[in-house]
Design a protein around this motif. Structure first.
Motif, PDB file in Angstrom:
ATOM      1  N   PRO A 148       0.809  -1.228   0.000  1.00 18.42           N
ATOM      2  CA  PRO A 148       0.000   0.000   0.000  1.00 18.42           C
ATOM      3  C   PRO A 148       0.841   1.277   0.000  1.00 18.42           C
ATOM      4  CG  PRO A 148      -0.146  -1.142   2.121  1.00 18.42           C
ATOM      5  CD  PRO A 148       0.530  -2.075   1.170  1.00 18.42           C
ATOM      6  N   LEU A 149       2.036   1.210   0.591  1.00 20.85           N
ATOM      7  CA  LEU A 149       2.912   2.393   0.549  1.00 20.85           C
ATOM      8  C   LEU A 149       3.345   2.691  -0.885  1.00 20.85           C
ATOM      9  CD1 LEU A 149       5.057   1.687   3.742  1.00 20.85           C
ATOM     10  CD2 LEU A 149       3.632   3.727   3.381  1.00 20.85           C
ATOM     11  N   VAL A 150       3.682   1.655  -1.651  1.00 22.80           N
ATOM     12  CA  VAL A 150       4.065   1.866  -3.055  1.00 22.80           C
ATOM     13  C   VAL A 150       2.871   2.374  -3.858  1.00 22.80           C
ATOM     14  CG1 VAL A 150       4.740   0.677  -5.187  1.00 22.80           C
ATOM     15  CG2 VAL A 150       5.977   0.224  -3.057  1.00 22.80           C
ATOM     16  N   THR A 151       1.703   1.781  -3.612  1.00 16.54           N
ATOM     17  CA  THR A 151       0.495   2.256  -4.300  1.00 16.54           C
ATOM     18  C   THR A 151       0.285   3.745  -4.037  1.00 16.54           C
ATOM     19  OG1 THR A 151      -0.535   0.075  -4.114  1.00 16.54           O
ATOM     20  CG2 THR A 151      -2.018   1.953  -4.461  1.00 16.54           C
ATOM     21  N   ALA A 152       0.396   4.129  -2.761  1.00 11.72           N
ATOM     22  CA  ALA A 152       0.181   5.533  -2.402  1.00 11.72           C
ATOM     23  C   ALA A 152       1.255   6.435  -3.006  1.00 11.72           C
ATOM     24  CB  ALA A 152       0.161   5.681  -0.883  1.00 11.72           C
ATOM     25  N   ALA A 153       2.520   6.001  -2.919  1.00 10.93           N
ATOM     26  CA  ALA A 153       3.626   6.826  -3.431  1.00 10.93           C
ATOM     27  C   ALA A 153       3.521   7.000  -4.941  1.00 10.93           C
ATOM     28  CB  ALA A 153       4.970   6.200  -3.052  1.00 10.93           C
ATOM     29  N   SER A 154       2.984   5.997  -5.619  1.00  5.96           N
ATOM     30  CA  SER A 154       2.905   6.059  -7.079  1.00  5.96           C
ATOM     31  C   SER A 154       1.789   6.989  -7.530  1.00  5.96           C
ATOM     32  CB  SER A 154       2.663   4.662  -7.650  1.00  5.96           C
ATOM     33  OG  SER A 154       3.663   3.773  -7.195  1.00  5.96           O
ATOM     34  N   ALA A 155       0.855   7.278  -6.623  1.00 10.56           N
ATOM     35  CA  ALA A 155      -0.301   8.104  -7.001  1.00 10.56           C
ATOM     36  C   ALA A 155      -0.100   9.583  -6.677  1.00 10.56           C
ATOM     37  CB  ALA A 155      -1.552   7.587  -6.292  1.00 10.56           C
ATOM     38  N   GLY A 190       6.024  13.750  -1.828  1.00  6.69           N
ATOM     39  CA  GLY A 190       5.654  13.987  -0.432  1.00  6.69           C
ATOM     40  C   GLY A 190       4.602  13.032   0.089  1.00  6.69           C
ATOM     41  N   LEU A 191       4.862  11.752   0.013  1.00  9.92           N
ATOM     42  CA  LEU A 191       3.982  10.718   0.561  1.00  9.92           C
ATOM     43  C   LEU A 191       3.648  11.007   2.024  1.00  9.92           C
ATOM     44  CD1 LEU A 191       2.757   7.808   0.306  1.00  9.92           C
ATOM     45  CD2 LEU A 191       4.985   6.971   1.078  1.00  9.92           C
ATOM     46  N   PRO A 207       1.042  10.040   5.666  1.00  3.54           N
ATOM     47  CA  PRO A 207       0.195   9.006   6.276  1.00  3.54           C
ATOM     48  C   PRO A 207      -1.230   9.043   5.715  1.00  3.54           C
ATOM     49  CG  PRO A 207       1.532  10.095   7.945  1.00  3.54           C
ATOM     50  CD  PRO A 207       1.756  10.861   6.669  1.00  3.54           C
ATOM     51  N   GLY A 208      -1.731  10.227   5.410  1.00  7.58           N
ATOM     52  CA  GLY A 208      -3.079  10.318   4.850  1.00  7.58           C
ATOM     53  C   GLY A 208      -3.190   9.620   3.503  1.00  7.58           C
ATOM     54  N   ASP A 209      -2.137   9.738   2.685  1.00  7.14           N
ATOM     55  CA  ASP A 209      -2.154   9.085   1.363  1.00  7.14           C
ATOM     56  C   ASP A 209      -2.299   7.577   1.501  1.00  7.14           C
ATOM     57  OD1 ASP A 209      -1.683  11.548   0.044  1.00  7.14           O
ATOM     58  OD2 ASP A 209       0.493  11.324   0.300  1.00  7.14           O
ATOM     59  N   VAL A 210      -1.518   6.978   2.382  1.00  7.29           N
ATOM     60  CA  VAL A 210      -1.541   5.513   2.481  1.00  7.29           C
ATOM     61  C   VAL A 210      -2.793   5.046   3.226  1.00  7.29           C
ATOM     62  CG1 VAL A 210      -0.037   5.416   4.524  1.00  7.29           C
ATOM     63  CG2 VAL A 210      -0.171   3.452   2.982  1.00  7.29           C
ATOM     64  N   THR A 211      -3.277   5.864   4.158  1.00  7.71           N
ATOM     65  CA  THR A 211      -4.534   5.519   4.832  1.00  7.71           C
ATOM     66  C   THR A 211      -5.687   5.497   3.833  1.00  7.71           C
ATOM     67  OG1 THR A 211      -3.790   6.319   6.979  1.00  7.71           O
ATOM     68  CG2 THR A 211      -6.172   6.253   6.614  1.00  7.71           C
ATOM     69  N   ALA A 212      -5.690   6.440   2.913  1.00  5.81           N
ATOM     70  CA  ALA A 212      -6.739   6.440   1.886  1.00  5.81           C
ATOM     71  C   ALA A 212      -6.671   5.161   1.054  1.00  5.81           C
ATOM     72  CB  ALA A 212      -6.584   7.673   0.990  1.00  5.81           C
ATOM     73  N   VAL A 213      -5.458   4.698   0.764  1.00  5.56           N
ATOM     74  CA  VAL A 213      -5.289   3.468  -0.024  1.00  5.56           C
ATOM     75  C   VAL A 213      -5.827   2.261   0.745  1.00  5.56           C
ATOM     76  CG1 VAL A 213      -3.571   1.835  -0.926  1.00  5.56           C
ATOM     77  CG2 VAL A 213      -3.377   4.287  -1.439  1.00  5.56           C
ATOM     78  N   VAL A 214      -5.453   2.120   1.995  1.00  2.00           N
ATOM     79  CA  VAL A 214      -5.877   0.914   2.730  1.00  2.00           C
ATOM     80  C   VAL A 214      -7.374   0.951   3.035  1.00  2.00           C
ATOM     81  CG1 VAL A 214      -3.583   0.399   3.644  1.00  2.00           C
ATOM     82  CG2 VAL A 214      -5.147   1.821   5.004  1.00  2.00           C
ATOM     83  N   GLU A 215      -7.914   2.146   3.290  1.00  2.00           N
ATOM     84  CA  GLU A 215      -9.357   2.236   3.563  1.00  2.00           C
ATOM     85  C   GLU A 215     -10.183   1.918   2.323  1.00  2.00           C
ATOM     86  OE1 GLU A 215      -9.465   5.343   7.351  1.00  2.00           O
ATOM     87  OE2 GLU A 215     -10.087   6.053   5.360  1.00  2.00           O
ATOM     88  N   ALA A 216      -9.583   2.062   1.154  1.00  2.00           N
ATOM     89  CA  ALA A 216     -10.307   1.796  -0.096  1.00  2.00           C
ATOM     90  C   ALA A 216     -10.213   0.338  -0.535  1.00  2.00           C
ATOM     91  CB  ALA A 216      -9.768   2.714  -1.203  1.00  2.00           C
ATOM     92  N   GLY A 221      14.160  10.988   0.281  1.00  2.00           N
ATOM     93  CA  GLY A 221      15.452  11.464  -0.197  1.00  2.00           C
ATOM     94  C   GLY A 221      16.670  11.066   0.592  1.00  2.00           C
ATOM     95  N   VAL A 222      16.557  10.117   1.504  1.00  2.00           N
ATOM     96  CA  VAL A 222      17.764   9.701   2.216  1.00  2.00           C
ATOM     97  C   VAL A 222      18.755   9.118   1.200  1.00  2.00           C
ATOM     98  CG1 VAL A 222      17.119   7.295   2.780  1.00  2.00           C
ATOM     99  CG2 VAL A 222      18.597   8.584   4.319  1.00  2.00           C
ATOM    100  N   ALA A 223      20.020   9.424   1.383  1.00  2.00           N
ATOM    101  CA  ALA A 223      21.039   8.999   0.422  1.00  2.00           C
ATOM    102  C   ALA A 223      21.539   7.598   0.719  1.00  2.00           C
ATOM    103  CB  ALA A 223      22.215   9.968   0.464  1.00  2.00           C
TER     104      ALA A 223
END
Lengths: 292, 292
Positions: B101-108, B112-113, B115-124, B289-291
């Motif tokens: 779900p984190l990848v799904t959210a980050a791809s959408a 600036g991923l 917590p709200g982005d990934v919560t929307a993914v899992v709730e759906a 952006g961590v190196a």
């Protein structure tokens, strides 16, 4: 070829050539001890294990392109561009030079990748492939020796600046490898039927125990058998010959191998070409069904 | 959110979410010491480092599917199927449950991923997602506890046998996670805004030094802060609390941490859920952006 039925497992059987090639990069860097190189137990001062992990992930772009039928030079250049998305510098340039045509060949055959399959791939390379090979040098600093005396215009350090010369002369990527075969072990694989790659793959298949231990033993055997051409480029052929002699003496004695590993790291001696061939051999062994 | 400009490098900037997620799996297993788990310096008796390398490569199938927009359950099931193409058994089931779900959210999102982005993914997530989650258990043996007393028909050990019940009740994958949140730390991430994942990602970004050292410190902090739910499932909540207490005591003292690592391996105590959250945190840190 030996009967490898006994070493197959559920393991890597379902992996595609690009997946096997990325896994080969990871198994190569993890195998320890590989005296002088980064491995599971050794970092170099500015080149660490995590750089190879990121380099493996990024390399997949080029390996997948090769599997999908992209020309060898284009797939190689994409792999090097992806590999370079980390701070360690060159991690797997030489590995990719071997793996890309191997993936291309493996993707085109039903089963049973042979030296003839990959030789057909490298012999069919074009001037465009050569141009993309030269472009790849612009993504990352690669340790190279001087060009052949009769070919200063083809110094890889020129990067894409050498492309007009390639085009004028009709120089293919295979031709470039022929020009370098005397001084570079990877080029010699290209022009010599990937002999050491396939021989080492059979040793991995015939060996016993965890794949990472087999990888480390194969590295040491390859190093003992022929001087490493990266060491020769950076430190001279006498030093390269001495490193191989020491590897042969240490082989089979874990304490001696560990001592040699520490000594080579301390002296900055990095048998990188031998690691490249180890990765290529791991790929062939995975394609032939070695279990992970 | 902190200003992370100082930790960006050429590194992982050009990697896609699926590439970052595979790299997160590799960095997680390489970070050492992570007491009780496989890492760069530790194998378990039948679960070795190379199994995690192959599991990472195979997981990429599902991670790429998520990036390409496949539903969460389908991407997860494909990731688990790919991960299982090695002889070690379950290596990264829990990691994938968080990463997909984190990848799904980050791809959408553009950048600036949150917590709200990934919560929307899992709730759906849907009943189909739940069905594919149950199918995934047929690829590999996963250590799980008993199902909730009021939900024996939804025991994950039923695999796809539970699907009719899911369909009859209209149970989504999010619903399944709500049923498990009390006993499973990964389910709790799903239903709690991935709080520990994002907090640990910020710790990684604020930390100094090589990424593998940061990964190991983050693992230890997470373990000290909350009992591991895999340890609790396998050995009881008192043992899990004791492991966390020991981790807290050892933190900051490399010799004590090394001793704890040896002790947990010897006793078969494997804080796997904490490793899952560490991998998820590494993913978010890479996206930010961590190196490497």
């Amino acid at each position: 070829m030996s009967d490898n039925t006994d070493v197959t497992g559920p393991a890597a059987r379902d992996f595609s050539p690009a997946e096997h090639a990325e896994l080969a990069l990871l198994l190569e860097v993890a195998g320890t001890p590989k005296p002088g190189n980064v491995d599971r137990e050794h970092d170099l001062p500015d080149l660490r294990f995590e750089h190879f992990l990121a380099g493996s992930v990024g390399s997949r772009r080029g390996l997948q392109a090769a599997e999908d039928g992209a020309p060898v030079g284009e797939a190689f250049e994409r792999g090097v561009a992806g590999m370079s998305q980390q701070d360690g510098g060159n991690t797997q340039f030489g590995c990719l030079l071997l793996l890309v045509p191997l993936v291309t060949a493996a993707s085109a055959v039903e089963a049973g990748l042979t030296p003839g399959d990959v030789t057909a791939v490298v012999e069919a390379t074009t001037v465009d492939d050569a141009a993309n090979f030269y472009r790849a040098f612009e993504h990352v600093d690669v340790a190279v020796g001087d060009p052949p005396e009769d070919a200063p215009a083809l110094d890889v350090r020129r990067g894409s600046g050498a492309i007009p010369t390639l085009q004028n002369r009709g120089t293919t990527l295979y031709d470039v490898m022929e020009l370098s075969a005397e001084r570079d072990g990877n080029a010699r694989e290209w022009t010599g039927g990937f002999r050491r790659t396939f021989d080492a793959a059979e040793s991995i298949l015939d060996d016993d125990g965890p794949i990472l231990d087999r990888a480390a033993r194969t590295f040491l055997d390859l190093l003992a058998d022929e001087p490493d051409t990266l060491v020769a480029t950076q430190h001279g052929s006498e030093v390269a010959a001495e490193v191989s002699r020491l590897a042969g003496d240490a082989r089979g004695d874990p304490e001696e191998v560990a001592r040699l590993a520490d000594a080579l790291v301390a002296e900055g001696l990095n048998p990188g070409t031998t690691a490249d061939i180890t990765a290529a051999a791991l790929f062939v062994a995975l394609e032939r069904g070695v279990a992970v």
